[in-house]
Write a protein that holds these residues in place. Structure first.
Motif, PDB file in Angstrom:
ATOM      1  N   GLY A  56       0.906   5.954   1.628  1.00 26.57           N
ATOM      2  CA  GLY A  56       0.969   4.653   2.281  1.00 26.57           C
ATOM      3  C   GLY A  56       1.231   4.697   3.760  1.00 26.57           C
ATOM      4  O   GLY A  56       1.481   3.659   4.380  1.00 26.57           O
ATOM      5  N   THR A  57       1.182   5.891   4.377  1.00 24.70           N
ATOM      6  CA  THR A  57       1.474   6.000   5.802  1.00 24.70           C
ATOM      7  C   THR A  57       0.224   6.299   6.609  1.00 24.70           C
ATOM      8  O   THR A  57      -0.751   6.853   6.095  1.00 24.70           O
ATOM      9  CB  THR A  57       2.510   7.114   6.077  1.00 24.70           C
ATOM     10  OG1 THR A  57       1.959   8.377   5.673  1.00 24.70           O
ATOM     11  CG2 THR A  57       3.798   6.849   5.326  1.00 24.70           C
ATOM     12  N   VAL A  58       0.275   5.927   7.891  1.00 28.16           N
ATOM     13  CA  VAL A  58      -0.739   6.321   8.867  1.00 28.16           C
ATOM     14  C   VAL A  58      -0.004   7.066   9.970  1.00 28.16           C
ATOM     15  O   VAL A  58       0.893   6.509  10.615  1.00 28.16           O
ATOM     16  CB  VAL A  58      -1.470   5.104   9.462  1.00 28.16           C
ATOM     17  CG1 VAL A  58      -2.439   5.551  10.565  1.00 28.16           C
ATOM     18  CG2 VAL A  58      -2.211   4.333   8.384  1.00 28.16           C
ATOM     19  N   SER A  59      -0.316   8.328  10.166  1.00 23.58           N
ATOM     20  CA  SER A  59       0.338   9.149  11.185  1.00 23.58           C
ATOM     21  C   SER A  59      -0.658   9.480  12.291  1.00 23.58           C
ATOM     22  O   SER A  59      -1.742  10.004  12.020  1.00 23.58           O
ATOM     23  CB  SER A  59       0.880  10.440  10.566  1.00 23.58           C
ATOM     24  OG  SER A  59       1.860  10.169   9.583  1.00 23.58           O
ATOM     25  N   TYR A  60      -0.272   9.156  13.514  1.00 17.27           N
ATOM     26  CA  TYR A  60      -1.155   9.359  14.672  1.00 17.27           C
ATOM     27  C   TYR A  60      -0.498  10.353  15.617  1.00 17.27           C
ATOM     28  O   TYR A  60       0.655  10.175  16.027  1.00 17.27           O
ATOM     29  CB  TYR A  60      -1.382   8.027  15.376  1.00 17.27           C
ATOM     30  CG  TYR A  60      -2.105   8.129  16.710  1.00 17.27           C
ATOM     31  CD1 TYR A  60      -3.478   8.340  16.774  1.00 17.27           C
ATOM     32  CD2 TYR A  60      -1.411   7.992  17.912  1.00 17.27           C
ATOM     33  CE1 TYR A  60      -4.142   8.417  17.984  1.00 17.27           C
ATOM     34  CE2 TYR A  60      -2.062   8.058  19.133  1.00 17.27           C
ATOM     35  CZ  TYR A  60      -3.430   8.270  19.170  1.00 17.27           C
ATOM     36  OH  TYR A  60      -4.077   8.342  20.376  1.00 17.27           O
ATOM     37  N   LEU A  61      -1.235  11.399  15.961  1.00 13.92           N
ATOM     38  CA  LEU A  61      -0.748  12.409  16.898  1.00 13.92           C
ATOM     39  C   LEU A  61      -1.688  12.487  18.093  1.00 13.92           C
ATOM     40  O   LEU A  61      -2.897  12.620  17.936  1.00 13.92           O
ATOM     41  CB  LEU A  61      -0.688  13.777  16.207  1.00 13.92           C
ATOM     42  CG  LEU A  61      -0.410  14.975  17.129  1.00 13.92           C
ATOM     43  CD1 LEU A  61       1.042  14.953  17.615  1.00 13.92           C
ATOM     44  CD2 LEU A  61      -0.725  16.293  16.421  1.00 13.92           C
TER      45      LEU A  61
ATOM     46  N   ASP B  81       0.801  -1.230   0.000  1.00 12.67           N
ATOM     47  CA  ASP B  81       0.000   0.000   0.000  1.00 12.67           C
ATOM     48  C   ASP B  81       0.835   1.282   0.000  1.00 12.67           C
ATOM     49  O   ASP B  81       0.400   2.297   0.503  1.00 12.67           O
ATOM     50  CB  ASP B  81      -0.951   0.052   1.213  1.00 12.67           C
ATOM     51  CG  ASP B  81      -2.065  -0.957   1.073  1.00 12.67           C
ATOM     52  OD1 ASP B  81      -2.147  -1.577   0.001  1.00 12.67           O
ATOM     53  OD2 ASP B  81      -2.830  -1.119   2.018  1.00 12.67           O
ATOM     54  N   SER B  82       2.054   1.232  -0.519  1.00 15.44           N
ATOM     55  CA  SER B  82       2.918   2.401  -0.444  1.00 15.44           C
ATOM     56  C   SER B  82       2.421   3.552  -1.314  1.00 15.44           C
ATOM     57  O   SER B  82       2.931   4.660  -1.227  1.00 15.44           O
ATOM     58  CB  SER B  82       4.340   2.026  -0.860  1.00 15.44           C
ATOM     59  OG  SER B  82       4.354   1.521  -2.182  1.00 15.44           O
ATOM     60  N   HIS B  83       1.427   3.279  -2.159  1.00 11.61           N
ATOM     61  CA  HIS B  83       0.876   4.330  -3.005  1.00 11.61           C
ATOM     62  C   HIS B  83      -0.519   4.755  -2.551  1.00 11.61           C
ATOM     63  O   HIS B  83      -1.175   5.542  -3.231  1.00 11.61           O
ATOM     64  CB  HIS B  83       0.816   3.853  -4.463  1.00 11.61           C
ATOM     65  CG  HIS B  83       2.162   3.512  -5.035  1.00 11.61           C
ATOM     66  ND1 HIS B  83       3.131   4.458  -5.259  1.00 11.61           N
ATOM     67  CD2 HIS B  83       2.696   2.321  -5.395  1.00 11.61           C
ATOM     68  CE1 HIS B  83       4.210   3.871  -5.762  1.00 11.61           C
ATOM     69  NE2 HIS B  83       3.969   2.569  -5.843  1.00 11.61           N
ATOM     70  N   GLY B  84      -0.978   4.238  -1.429  1.00  6.34           N
ATOM     71  CA  GLY B  84      -2.288   4.618  -0.919  1.00  6.34           C
ATOM     72  C   GLY B  84      -2.257   6.021  -0.340  1.00  6.34           C
ATOM     73  O   GLY B  84      -1.193   6.592  -0.075  1.00  6.34           O
ATOM     74  N   PRO B  85      -3.422   6.625  -0.114  1.00  4.62           N
ATOM     75  CA  PRO B  85      -3.460   7.989   0.441  1.00  4.62           C
ATOM     76  C   PRO B  85      -2.942   8.013   1.870  1.00  4.62           C
ATOM     77  O   PRO B  85      -3.170   7.065   2.631  1.00  4.62           O
ATOM     78  CB  PRO B  85      -4.950   8.341   0.383  1.00  4.62           C
ATOM     79  CG  PRO B  85      -5.642   7.021   0.447  1.00  4.62           C
ATOM     80  CD  PRO B  85      -4.758   6.069  -0.316  1.00  4.62           C
ATOM     81  N   PRO B  86      -2.248   9.077   2.257  1.00  5.90           N
ATOM     82  CA  PRO B  86      -1.807   9.184   3.652  1.00  5.90           C
ATOM     83  C   PRO B  86      -3.003   9.378   4.580  1.00  5.90           C
ATOM     84  O   PRO B  86      -3.983  10.045   4.216  1.00  5.90           O
ATOM     85  CB  PRO B  86      -0.896  10.414   3.645  1.00  5.90           C
ATOM     86  CG  PRO B  86      -1.328  11.215   2.465  1.00  5.90           C
ATOM     87  CD  PRO B  86      -1.819  10.229   1.451  1.00  5.90           C
ATOM     88  N   VAL B  87      -2.924   8.781   5.749  1.00  2.00           N
ATOM     89  CA  VAL B  87      -3.991   8.877   6.753  1.00  2.00           C
ATOM     90  C   VAL B  87      -3.426   9.592   7.976  1.00  2.00           C
ATOM     91  O   VAL B  87      -2.351   9.231   8.474  1.00  2.00           O
ATOM     92  CB  VAL B  87      -4.511   7.485   7.153  1.00  2.00           C
ATOM     93  CG1 VAL B  87      -5.566   7.606   8.258  1.00  2.00           C
ATOM     94  CG2 VAL B  87      -5.071   6.749   5.941  1.00  2.00           C
ATOM     95  N   PHE B  88      -4.150  10.595   8.456  1.00  2.91           N
ATOM     96  CA  PHE B  88      -3.730  11.340   9.646  1.00  2.91           C
ATOM     97  C   PHE B  88      -4.829  11.235  10.701  1.00  2.91           C
ATOM     98  O   PHE B  88      -5.995  11.538  10.438  1.00  2.91           O
ATOM     99  CB  PHE B  88      -3.473  12.809   9.308  1.00  2.91           C
ATOM    100  CG  PHE B  88      -2.329  13.024   8.362  1.00  2.91           C
ATOM    101  CD1 PHE B  88      -1.028  13.081   8.821  1.00  2.91           C
ATOM    102  CD2 PHE B  88      -2.565  13.153   6.998  1.00  2.91           C
ATOM    103  CE1 PHE B  88       0.025  13.266   7.943  1.00  2.91           C
ATOM    104  CE2 PHE B  88      -1.525  13.346   6.112  1.00  2.91           C
ATOM    105  CZ  PHE B  88      -0.214  13.402   6.579  1.00  2.91           C
ATOM    106  N   ILE B  89      -4.436  10.799  11.896  1.00  3.71           N
ATOM    107  CA  ILE B  89      -5.361  10.696  13.027  1.00  3.71           C
ATOM    108  C   ILE B  89      -4.831  11.615  14.119  1.00  3.71           C
ATOM    109  O   ILE B  89      -3.731  11.402  14.640  1.00  3.71           O
ATOM    110  CB  ILE B  89      -5.451   9.251  13.552  1.00  3.71           C
ATOM    111  CG1 ILE B  89      -5.871   8.293  12.437  1.00  3.71           C
ATOM    112  CG2 ILE B  89      -6.433   9.173  14.725  1.00  3.71           C
ATOM    113  CD1 ILE B  89      -5.774   6.829  12.819  1.00  3.71           C
TER     114      ILE B  89
END
Length: 292
Positions: A220-225, A46-54
């Protein structure tokens, strides 16, 4: 200069110097150096999937942000984001404590009991490491975690940038948090420079999260803050400067309620300002319309 002007503070710090060093090493390295090495960089599916920010904002009250069901105009960045999004006004936390709520959120379960340490809730779910949302996502995406208070780096697949990691990079922050309590900061005149103990890592964690948003590395990333804002103590004004109003109080005390509410709203407006920085970063990187 401040310390020299107040000999008692200098004596205190000198007397506890060995403990400061040992505590810094312990706090900074327990969750990082002795943790399994990260394997996050090897994730490529999934390295080309949309980035997800939580983004999780601690103690953000719906009654202040959107009392009528719509975000108040004074919180312009929250208002803008809500206008570009679907807002679930009936979505609330399951518990009154951060750790309980986050654990329930990541597993979709209620906790078996509520009599354990507030920062160790994850271990109360027997199969938490195998069934939590982030570990499941890490099988197909790179998961980046930037958190305060909770011990989020429980999975070696995560790329971590939270409090424990910052303690290694900036060990003096650990000293400031644990050995310069508010009772010393206030008379020493250091609160305007350092803030209050509970927020020692708030802005560093947020800035670390923001600095790692890059167009080439986001897909392709999921970033959680998770930052402790607008959680008490309510010490920031709208611009992020520490104000002199009392940071704590009792909400049930009618004589203190008005002051607490005013200070809380100030801190929410500061959080709105940070959200604006996040939105601006996404726009500058060309990611605002491409992200979830």
């Amino acid at each position: 200069l401040v310390i020299l002007a107040r000999p008692a503070i200098g004596v205190f710090l000198a007397a506890f110097a060995p403990a400061l060093v040992l505590w810094t090493l312990y706090m900074g390295y327990t969750n990082v150096v002795f943790a399994p090495p990260s394997t996050a960089r090897g994730v490529s599916a999934d390295s080309h999937g949309p980035p997800v920010f939580i983004l999780l904002f601690d103690e953000l009250d719906r009654g202040v942000l959107m009392p009528s069901g719509h975000v108040e105009a004074e919180f312009s960045n929250f208002r803008r984001l809500s206008g570009d999004s679907v807002v679930f006004t009936n979505s609330t936390s399951n518990y009154w404590k951060t750790c309980y709520s986050v654990t329930s959120l990541l597993t979709g379960r209620l906790l078996p009991r509520l009599d354990f340490q507030a920062s160790d809730c994850f271990q109360e779910i027997g199969d938490f490491r195998e069934t939590n949302l982030f570990s499941l996502l890490a099988r197909r995406r790179q998961v980046r975690v930037y958190g305060q208070f909770m011990r989020y780096c429980f999975d070696p697949a995560f790329r971590c940038g939270g409090t424990a990691e910052l303690q290694v990079r900036y060990p003096y922050l650990s000293l400031l948090q644990h050995y310069l309590p508010d009772e010393i900061r206030r008379p020493a005149g250091l609160t305007a420079i350092l803030g209050y103990a509970d927020h020692t890592y708030t802005l560093p964690v947020f800035n670390q999260f923001l600095s790692e948003i890059e167009p080439s590395r986001a897909p392709g990333t999921v970033s959680y803050l998770h930052v402790l804002l607008p959680h008490s103590p309510y010490v920031f004004d709208e611009t992020g400067r520490v104000h002199r109003a009392p940071p704590r109080g009792r909400w049930k005390d009618k004589s203190e309620y008005v002051t607490l509410l005013r200070n809380y709203k100030r801190q929410v407006r500061f959080l709105d300002r940070l959200l604006g920085r996040f939105i601006a970063k996404l726009e500058a990187a060309g990611l605002y319309e491409k992200s979830i």
